[in-house]
Design an enzyme around this catalytic site. Sequence first.
Site, short mmCIF file in Angstrom:
data_model
loop_
_atom_site.label_atom_id
_atom_site.label_comp_id
_atom_site.label_asym_id
_atom_site.label_seq_id
_atom_site.Cartn_x
_atom_site.Cartn_y
_atom_site.Cartn_z
N HIS A 121 0.81 1.55 -0.39
CA HIS A 121 0.17 2.61 -1.19
C HIS A 121 -0.82 1.99 -2.19
O HIS A 121 -1.98 2.42 -2.29
CB HIS A 121 1.24 3.41 -1.92
CG HIS A 121 0.70 4.42 -2.90
ND1 HIS A 121 0.57 5.75 -2.62
CD2 HIS A 121 0.23 4.26 -4.17
CE1 HIS A 121 0.05 6.38 -3.66
NE2 HIS A 121 -0.15 5.50 -4.63
N GLU A 122 -0.35 0.98 -2.92
CA GLU A 122 -1.21 0.38 -3.96
C GLU A 122 -2.46 -0.26 -3.36
O GLU A 122 -3.53 -0.20 -3.95
CB GLU A 122 -0.42 -0.64 -4.78
CG GLU A 122 0.76 -0.05 -5.55
CD GLU A 122 0.37 1.12 -6.44
OE1 GLU A 122 -0.77 1.16 -6.95
OE2 GLU A 122 1.21 2.04 -6.60
N HIS A 125 -5.25 2.01 -3.10
CA HIS A 125 -6.06 2.07 -4.33
C HIS A 125 -6.98 0.85 -4.41
O HIS A 125 -8.15 0.97 -4.79
CB HIS A 125 -5.15 2.08 -5.57
CG HIS A 125 -4.37 3.33 -5.76
ND1 HIS A 125 -4.91 4.59 -5.61
CD2 HIS A 125 -3.06 3.53 -6.11
CE1 HIS A 125 -3.98 5.51 -5.86
NE2 HIS A 125 -2.85 4.88 -6.16
N HIS A 131 -5.43 9.35 -5.02
CA HIS A 131 -4.22 10.00 -4.52
C HIS A 131 -4.55 11.19 -3.62
O HIS A 131 -5.58 11.85 -3.79
CB HIS A 131 -3.36 10.47 -5.69
CG HIS A 131 -2.56 9.36 -6.29
ND1 HIS A 131 -2.14 9.34 -7.60
CD2 HIS A 131 -2.10 8.20 -5.75
CE1 HIS A 131 -1.47 8.23 -7.84
NE2 HIS A 131 -1.43 7.52 -6.73
#
Lengths: 377, 83
Positions: A121-122, A125, A131
């Site tokens: 997930h990170e 980014h 998101h």
Amino acid sequence: YIAFPWSSKWGKKVLTYRILNYTPDMDPDEVDRAIERALKVWSDVTPLTFIKVYGGDEADIKISFASGYHNDFYPFDGPHGILAHAYGPTDDPIGGDAHFDEDEYWTKDLKGINLFLVAAHEFGHSLGLNHSSVLGSLMHPVYTPTDRRKFKLHQDDIVRIQNLYGVCVSEKTTSTSLTQAPTSSTTTTCAHNLKFDAATTLRGEIFFFKDSYLWRKRFYTPGIDHLLITSFWPTLPSGLQAAYEVNEEDVMLLFKGNQYWAIRGYDVLPGFPKEIHTLGFPGSIKRIDAAVYNRDTRKTYFFSGPNYWSYDEVSKSMEKGYPKRIAINFPRVGRRVDAAFYYKGRFYFFRGSKQFEIDPKSKRVINVLKSNSWLDC
Amino acid sequence: LPIIPEIGEDDIEIAQKYLEKYYNLKQKEALFFRTKDTNFTNSITDKIQEMQAFFGLQVTGKLDSNILEVMGKPRCGMPDVGQ
């Protein structure tokens, strides 16, 4: 560009990463593998390549574990709450970096916070994604425990990352499997042909299961929740086939294939899964299609193919005289049952897109409804 | 899993911090949160609605058990909407 106004994407296809320090919660090798796999999630569907660098080398993505304040004005908050954060692509030295809260208990499995899932997930980014509101997507902000072996990148994530970096040359060969799960979406809730895998009451609410998801019907608040099954029970498989609740024991039983699990709250009870034959089924029975517990009689009906059995929850034994034919003893229901539950003195059987409200004593159909009549359609 | 939480001052404080952190709620606006008054200003109601829409909850603009449940879940520290 919403979440990172300073960034868009990296202007190169080869990115370097460096692990600045390691969490004591895991072996360094395990951390290395989790990070590699998390980056591979993105390199599998884009032309991006990630190269690990060591020592004093500068890296595009620097990975570190830290507690509380850690020199970026966004302190961590102790266990739970915030798990990690990461910075989007920028020329600033902090751009692309991913920080993980050392106050979490990081694990390679689901005993603690799974490092692979959070890192994947990170790194989204780090590559420039913000998101997503799409439930089940990797870039949804809430942590959803998922067995790594069952993890598949959501189509929403694939589309968004490929909008930034384009399609991987070999992506056509990998995208088929990557885009198959999760297999259900909120748009199917009110589909006219909605079929359930299983249904049950649970502590006064009703849960409907299909593929990787469940619908949760509450009665004290409006609305229907549509959630991944793993958001409640991370170790359970998708595609559950039958479910029922024994209210007096505060236990829910879930079935798939020849196995079943007993659940209390968020916990799978010790000793499970067990084989369904321990309940008294003959060896020829390979799966249960549906199950329903009648709290007035304390008997559970199990449905498999055209037959059903009756199980005494007090003596924990199968009743004699079974199996019986569904079509004969429950007229109008048909030859099979997909899902069933008991609510306020009535059975509700599901077959295809139909739902049958049944009087338990006479076994007569009182009402025929659409399968999704409980889902505010 | 099924529980019926009561919304207290702690919940309001949690909600305030959450909306500041992830939904760009300004601290000046959030002062109204410090009272137990549930008639929030339009901007706070907007933020609650924004979050409810993001998470696919029923959009009421009110703090309820559903939104508080989401706020209690472990998550990424990056905001859901832009600064």
